[in-house]
Scaffold this motif. Structure first.
Motif, short mmCIF file in Angstrom:
data_model
loop_
_atom_site.label_atom_id
_atom_site.label_comp_id
_atom_site.label_asym_id
_atom_site.label_seq_id
_atom_site.Cartn_x
_atom_site.Cartn_y
_atom_site.Cartn_z
N LYS A 203 7.05 1.64 -0.42
CA LYS A 203 6.42 0.82 0.61
C LYS A 203 7.10 -0.54 0.63
N GLU B 69 3.63 -7.07 0.26
CA GLU B 69 3.66 -6.07 -0.81
C GLU B 69 4.95 -5.25 -0.77
N CYS C 258 6.34 -1.73 -2.99
CA CYS C 258 5.96 -0.72 -3.98
C CYS C 258 7.12 0.22 -4.22
N THR D 15 8.69 3.53 -7.23
CA THR D 15 8.59 4.31 -8.46
C THR D 15 9.89 4.15 -9.23
N SER E 206 3.20 -1.59 -7.84
CA SER E 206 2.87 -2.29 -6.61
C SER E 206 3.00 -3.78 -6.90
N ASN E 207 3.89 -4.44 -6.17
CA ASN E 207 4.08 -5.89 -6.30
C ASN E 207 3.50 -6.56 -5.07
N ARG E 208 2.47 -7.39 -5.29
CA ARG E 208 1.86 -8.14 -4.18
C ARG E 208 2.16 -9.62 -4.35
N SER F 85 1.34 -7.70 -10.17
CA SER F 85 2.05 -6.45 -10.41
C SER F 85 1.09 -5.42 -11.00
N ASN G 28 0.68 -1.67 -12.34
CA ASN G 28 1.57 -0.67 -12.94
C ASN G 28 0.80 0.55 -13.41
#
Length: 146
Positions: free
Chosen positions: A69, A75, A77, A79, A90-92, A105, A107
């Motif tokens: 994403k 944000e 995201c 894997t 997911s980094n917001r 973050s 995880n």
């Protein structure tokens, strides 16, 4: 194993995103990164794959990053896969003020094989490592604009 860590970066969100979203900057805040090679897809967009090669002391590790994403500046995201480990991140990026950005973050690590044992015994090491990377980015970013 799931955990969340966050830090405050003393820069406006647009500047943080500009520095974070540039793969050429990765070596500046990840000193163990040997190479970052784009493999497929539109760089930075969902479905894009890249290979990251790290060398930490005598230990070398390769992982495959897949962007899942990209809704920046909010944000990003992805894997990260390596032998025995599958990591979902997911980094917001939240605007705290005109001059500060909170990086959150989230995880999730999934382990297989012998890495399951390592995951159990080194549970506390994973959030510490994530926070170390985040703080290295914070130092780089804040000094990059000085």
């Amino acid at each position: 194993m799931k955990y969340t860590v966050d830090i405050i970066i003393d820069l406006p969100r647009p500047k943080v995103i500009s520095l974070f979203d540039n793969p050429d900057n990765m070596h500046k805040w990840q000193p163990d990164l040997v190479s970052f090679d784009h493999l497929s897809g539109d760089p930075g967009q969902p479905g894009a794959k890249s290979k990251l090669h790290y060398k930490m002391g005598k230990r070398e590790m390769e992982m495959i990053e897949t962007v899942t994403k990209n809704d920046l500046p909010n944000e990003m995201c992805g894997t990260y896969e390596t032998k025995g480990v599958f990591n979902i991140i997911s980094n917001r990026f939240e605007e705290v003020s005109e001059k500060q950005t909170r990086w959150v973050s989230e995880n999730e690590f999934q382990f297989s094989g012998y890495m399951k044992l390592l995951g159990i015994f080194m549970k506390g090491a994973f959030p510490k490592q994530t926070l170390k990377f985040m703080n290295q980015f914070k130092t780089f970013a804040e000094n990059e604009t000085s």
